[in-house]
Scaffold this active site. Structure first.
Site, PDB file in Angstrom:
ATOM      1  N   CYS A 121       0.864  -1.174   0.000  1.00 41.40           N
ATOM      2  CA  CYS A 121       0.000   0.000   0.000  1.00 41.40           C
ATOM      3  C   CYS A 121       0.903   1.227   0.000  1.00 41.40           C
ATOM      4  O   CYS A 121       2.112   1.108   0.225  1.00 41.40           O
ATOM      5  CB  CYS A 121      -0.917  -0.009   1.224  1.00 41.40           C
ATOM      6  SG  CYS A 121      -2.300   1.166   1.097  1.00 41.40           S
ATOM      7  N   LYS A 196     -12.212  -4.982   2.300  1.00 41.36           N
ATOM      8  CA  LYS A 196     -11.645  -4.137   3.346  1.00 41.36           C
ATOM      9  C   LYS A 196     -12.576  -2.947   3.555  1.00 41.36           C
ATOM     10  O   LYS A 196     -12.792  -2.147   2.642  1.00 41.36           O
ATOM     11  CB  LYS A 196     -10.251  -3.662   2.962  1.00 41.36           C
ATOM     12  CG  LYS A 196      -9.599  -2.787   4.024  1.00 41.36           C
ATOM     13  CD  LYS A 196      -8.207  -2.361   3.580  1.00 41.36           C
ATOM     14  CE  LYS A 196      -7.546  -1.459   4.608  1.00 41.36           C
ATOM     15  NZ  LYS A 196      -6.200  -1.024   4.165  1.00 41.36           N
ATOM     16  N   LYS A 249     -11.483  -7.697   6.212  1.00 44.20           N
ATOM     17  CA  LYS A 249     -10.919  -6.834   7.245  1.00 44.20           C
ATOM     18  C   LYS A 249     -11.888  -5.686   7.513  1.00 44.20           C
ATOM     19  O   LYS A 249     -12.316  -5.041   6.556  1.00 44.20           O
ATOM     20  CB  LYS A 249      -9.573  -6.286   6.788  1.00 44.20           C
ATOM     21  CG  LYS A 249      -8.891  -5.366   7.791  1.00 44.20           C
ATOM     22  CD  LYS A 249      -7.601  -4.800   7.236  1.00 44.20           C
ATOM     23  CE  LYS A 249      -6.955  -3.867   8.250  1.00 44.20           C
ATOM     24  NZ  LYS A 249      -5.736  -3.216   7.708  1.00 44.20           N
ATOM     25  N   SER A 275      -6.404  -3.793  14.856  1.00 44.04           N
ATOM     26  CA  SER A 275      -5.842  -3.108  16.012  1.00 44.04           C
ATOM     27  C   SER A 275      -6.900  -2.649  17.010  1.00 44.04           C
ATOM     28  O   SER A 275      -6.704  -2.755  18.227  1.00 44.04           O
ATOM     29  CB  SER A 275      -5.014  -1.912  15.540  1.00 44.04           C
ATOM     30  OG  SER A 275      -5.825  -0.990  14.816  1.00 44.04           O
ATOM     31  N   TYR A 314      -2.775  -9.642  16.537  1.00 40.11           N
ATOM     32  CA  TYR A 314      -1.730  -9.204  17.454  1.00 40.11           C
ATOM     33  C   TYR A 314      -1.709 -10.053  18.721  1.00 40.11           C
ATOM     34  O   TYR A 314      -0.788  -9.926  19.535  1.00 40.11           O
ATOM     35  CB  TYR A 314      -1.951  -7.726  17.807  1.00 40.11           C
ATOM     36  CG  TYR A 314      -2.010  -6.846  16.582  1.00 40.11           C
ATOM     37  CD1 TYR A 314      -0.853  -6.444  15.935  1.00 40.11           C
ATOM     38  CD2 TYR A 314      -3.238  -6.449  16.032  1.00 40.11           C
ATOM     39  CE1 TYR A 314      -0.900  -5.653  14.791  1.00 40.11           C
ATOM     40  CE2 TYR A 314      -3.301  -5.668  14.894  1.00 40.11           C
ATOM     41  CZ  TYR A 314      -2.133  -5.276  14.280  1.00 40.11           C
ATOM     42  OH  TYR A 314      -2.184  -4.510  13.137  1.00 40.11           O
TER      43      TYR A 314
END
Length: 325
Positions: A121, A196, A249, A275, A314
């Site tokens: 990206c 997305k 996503k 996140s 994560y």
């Protein structure tokens, strides 16, 4: 089906051995990809305030972190780069000596068994923070495609195992596939961020990747959170253009989309436990409102149950410890 009292579903819930025996969905280490952020510098590991336990690593520290993943049994990472300098065209994204290119070479040299995916990206590399070329406050689709292809090709040359375009420009999978094939990288798979969404859950990531847009937002190219039929169209286009893995996503608010995509296409499906989803659990656990382990495992299991074959999270390192424990 037989009715009560002949059929008693609780019989198979009576103890942990029975529950494990009939469990339909089992989360395991092989499902997990751990995202990492890389910056210029030496011996740097800057913890990201909104993402406790996650860091911006210099290349040398990234290599150490990669070795830790292998030791834990985690088989893959996806890398995001933060350059020293940004410009209007995001030239750091496709520079042969760019931060991601340096990182990939170092990790593959030191930890060859780790699967290295690279985010493709421009947003981390542009001074305006958008994912494509900008002209008079408009993000230009077609002018961006050649730059994304250059970035993908530079990642492949550096040794990336999987290319993961996240920009959401129309036609970018075809442009990247063509560039890879024409240069002898026809065996490199593409994991497309196919559905997305323009989500509010990306805030901590934008801090970590230093990629917040400097004006406007990304709703003209990322998907409207209200739409799921559109996701199937997006996914179908990416598959037709040469994508090998399809990603949804975020994950948690889009379990229905994961399920629809898996049912409709029957190809490998990835989901990004983003996140904001991570940060919410961390913050609530820090305040003593929830049990971090139980909630995180429940969330990740729901993502797999919805149809995801691959989960970018994560929590990956913690999950290994929790499952082994």
């Amino acid at each position: 089906m037989s009715q009560f009292p002949i059929y008693r579903p609780r019989r198979l819930r009576a103890n942990e051995n029975l529950r494990r025996l009939v469990r339909e969905t089992a989360l395991c280490t092989d499902d997990l990809i751990y995202p990492m952020f890389v910056v210029h510098g030496v011996d740097a590991a800057h913890e990201i305030p909104s993402m406790p336990g996650c860091f911006q690593y210099s290349v040398d520290r990234l290599v150490r972190a990669a070795r830790t993943l292998v030791d834990l049994g985690i088989r893959g990472t996806i890398l995001f780069g933060i350059p020293q300098y940004k410009d209007a065209s995001g030239s750091g994204a496709y520079a042969e000596d760019g931060i991601i290119q340096q990182a990939v070479r170092a990790v593959k040299d030191a930890v060859p068994d780790l699967l290295v995916m690279t985010d493709v990206c421009l947003c981390e590399y542009t001074d305006h923070g958008h994912c494509g070329v900008v002209h008079e406050a408009e993000v230009l689709n077609d002018a961006t495609l050649s730059l994304l292809a250059k970035a993908a090709l530079s990642h492949a040359r550096a040794g990336a195992d999987v290319i993961a375009p996240s920009d959401m420009m129309d036609g970018r999978i075809g442009a990247i596939r063509e560039a890879l094939d024409e240069n002898g990288y026809e065996q490199i798979p593409i994991m497309a961020y196919a559905a997305k969404y323009a989500s509010a859950f990306y805030g901590p990531f934008r801090e970590a990747a230093e990629s917040a847009p400097q004006f406007g937002d990304r709703r003209s190219y990322q998907m409207d959170p209200s739409n799921s039929d559109e996701a199937l169209r997006e996914v179908g286009l990416d598959l037709d253009e040469g994508a090998d893995i399809l990603m949804v996503k975020p994950a948690l608010s889009y379990l229905d989309v994961i399920s629809r995509v898996k049912e409709s296409f029957q190809v490998p499906i990835a989901a990004y436990n983003v996140s904001g989803e991570y940060a919410m659990i961390k913050a609530a656990a820090h305040n003593g409102w929830i049990d971090e382990r139980q909630v995180a495992l429940e969330v990740l299991t729901s993502i797999k149950r919805a149809g995801a074959d691959i989960i970018l999270t994560y929590f990956a390192k913690s999950v290994v410890e929790w499952l082994e424990g």
